[in-house]
Design a protein around this motif. Structure first.
Motif, PDB file in Angstrom:
ATOM      1  N   CYS A  35       0.849  -1.197   0.000  1.00 28.82           N
ATOM      2  CA  CYS A  35       0.000   0.000   0.000  1.00 28.82           C
ATOM      3  C   CYS A  35       0.884   1.247   0.000  1.00 28.82           C
ATOM      4  O   CYS A  35       0.676   2.183  -0.769  1.00 28.82           O
ATOM      5  N   TYR A  36       1.890   1.237   0.853  1.00 28.67           N
ATOM      6  CA  TYR A  36       2.810   2.379   0.973  1.00 28.67           C
ATOM      7  C   TYR A  36       3.479   2.691  -0.370  1.00 28.67           C
ATOM      8  O   TYR A  36       3.611   3.843  -0.773  1.00 28.67           O
ATOM      9  N   GLU A  37       3.890   1.632  -1.062  1.00 25.15           N
ATOM     10  CA  GLU A  37       4.655   1.826  -2.301  1.00 25.15           C
ATOM     11  C   GLU A  37       3.770   2.129  -3.510  1.00 25.15           C
ATOM     12  O   GLU A  37       4.256   2.602  -4.532  1.00 25.15           O
TER      13      GLU A  37
ATOM     14  N   ILE B  75      -2.526   0.994  12.416  1.00 27.39           N
ATOM     15  CA  ILE B  75      -1.390   1.805  11.939  1.00 27.39           C
ATOM     16  C   ILE B  75      -1.395   1.996  10.425  1.00 27.39           C
ATOM     17  O   ILE B  75      -0.431   2.520   9.853  1.00 27.39           O
ATOM     18  N   GLY B  76      -2.478   1.564   9.772  1.00 28.44           N
ATOM     19  CA  GLY B  76      -2.533   1.630   8.308  1.00 28.44           C
ATOM     20  C   GLY B  76      -2.201   2.991   7.724  1.00 28.44           C
ATOM     21  O   GLY B  76      -1.582   3.093   6.658  1.00 28.44           O
ATOM     22  N   GLU B  77      -2.605   4.031   8.441  1.00 25.06           N
ATOM     23  CA  GLU B  77      -2.410   5.376   7.889  1.00 25.06           C
ATOM     24  C   GLU B  77      -0.933   5.687   7.634  1.00 25.06           C
ATOM     25  O   GLU B  77      -0.595   6.404   6.693  1.00 25.06           O
ATOM     26  N   MET B  78      -0.054   5.118   8.469  1.00 21.50           N
ATOM     27  CA  MET B  78       1.386   5.348   8.270  1.00 21.50           C
ATOM     28  C   MET B  78       1.854   4.765   6.932  1.00 21.50           C
ATOM     29  O   MET B  78       2.922   5.087   6.437  1.00 21.50           O
ATOM     30  N   PHE B  79       1.046   3.885   6.372  1.00 26.07           N
ATOM     31  CA  PHE B  79       1.394   3.235   5.106  1.00 26.07           C
ATOM     32  C   PHE B  79       0.475   3.688   3.971  1.00 26.07           C
ATOM     33  O   PHE B  79       0.387   3.038   2.945  1.00 26.07           O
ATOM     34  N   GLY B  80      -0.237   4.771   4.187  1.00 26.72           N
ATOM     35  CA  GLY B  80      -1.057   5.340   3.114  1.00 26.72           C
ATOM     36  C   GLY B  80      -2.491   4.833   3.071  1.00 26.72           C
ATOM     37  O   GLY B  80      -3.239   5.147   2.144  1.00 26.72           O
ATOM     38  N   SER B  81      -2.877   4.035   4.069  1.00 27.80           N
ATOM     39  CA  SER B  81      -4.253   3.528   4.080  1.00 27.80           C
ATOM     40  C   SER B  81      -5.128   4.537   4.826  1.00 27.80           C
ATOM     41  O   SER B  81      -4.922   4.785   6.012  1.00 27.80           O
ATOM     42  N   GLU B  82      -6.103   5.114   4.141  1.00 26.29           N
ATOM     43  CA  GLU B  82      -6.855   6.236   4.723  1.00 26.29           C
ATOM     44  C   GLU B  82      -8.147   5.826   5.435  1.00 26.29           C
ATOM     45  O   GLU B  82      -8.826   6.661   6.005  1.00 26.29           O
ATOM     46  N   TYR B  83      -8.504   4.541   5.337  1.00 24.43           N
ATOM     47  CA  TYR B  83      -9.763   4.087   5.946  1.00 24.43           C
ATOM     48  C   TYR B  83      -9.525   2.821   6.754  1.00 24.43           C
ATOM     49  O   TYR B  83      -8.697   1.991   6.387  1.00 24.43           O
TER      50      TYR B  83
END
Ligand SMILES: O=C1C[C@@](O)(C(=O)O)C[C@@H](O)[C@@H]1O
Length: 220
Positions: A161-163, A185-193
């Motif tokens: 997701c991050y990449e 912690i998904g948001e740290m990897f670009g997951s917004e939901y």
């Protein structure tokens, strides 16, 4: 990170009650899962959504993607196209079925679509390819939810997701207890939901809403 709480639609009256609880809760969006309902009417969904104080997502999750709706590509397509008649909602569209769509009408609604991929057995090796297949459509949100078989799988999913660079918003979920951390912690990897449960859980590893709010406040 925005919080989505799901509930299963069974009939209009029960759904209106569920919606009341969702409206009063801390969630940001409401997912209405239609795949457990024996039947539903578009007019009832329009009425239901009119009572929502938050953005609603309509999801008809098929058996192939871990849900309860058993239908072939053509029936799925017909039902999804109908759901766009409900004003202002986001509609979940499964990549697996989308690739067989005959009708191009959905294209005008891509800015209110989630394109989703689920794998309830494993975290596949070709995650990058899956994200890229979603990119072709440029939906509002791209979502990938997979079952991890190891801690490495949880990291692989988050890193994919991050990449993945895209103009769509992203949602990456590693399911089950092992993957639960990805929901926090998904948001740290670009997951917004992130999905969590208020009254009902719709997938393994979902945290209760109040716990999620607590964790997200700590990270804030
Ligand atoms: O796609 C998703 C994500 C989900 O499967 C989860 O893992 O939280 C829950 C489903 O209700 C939703 O449609």
């Amino acid at each position: 990170m925005k919080i989505i709480c799901p509930f299963f639609y069974l009939n209009l009256n029960d759904a209106l009650e569920e919606l009341k609880a969702m409206n009063e809760s801390a969630c940001d969006l409401i997912e209405i899962r239609l795949d457990r309902a024996k039947a539903y009417k578009i007019e009832d969904l329009i009425q239901l959504v009119a009572h929502a104080k938050k953005k609603c997502i309509l999801t008809l999750r098929s058996k192939q993607d871990g849900g309860e709706a058993n239908m072939d590509h053509a029936v799925y397509e017909k039902k999804i196209i109908e759901l766009f008649q409900v004003p202002d909602v986001i509609v979940d569209l499964e990549l697996l079925h989308l690739q067989h769509f005959q009708d191009t009408r959905f294209k005008q609604y891509l800015d209110r679509c989630i394109i989703s991929y689920h794998n309830f057995n494993k975290t596949p090796d070709n995650l990058n390819e899956i994200w890229k297949q979603m990119d072709i459509y440029q939906p509002y949100i791209e979502k990938v939810a997979c079952m991890p078989q190891s801690k490495e799988d949880v990291l692989t999913l988050l890193l994919s997701c991050y990449e993945h660079k895209t103009i769509s918003k992203k949602c990456a979920i590693s399911m089950s207890d092992m993957g639960m951390i990805s929901r926090i912690i998904g948001e740290m990897f670009g997951s917004e939901y992130t999905f969590c449960s208020l009254t009902t859980s719709s997938a393994p590893g979902q945290l209760p809403l109040e716990k999620m709010v607590e964790y997200l406040n700590i990270l804030d």
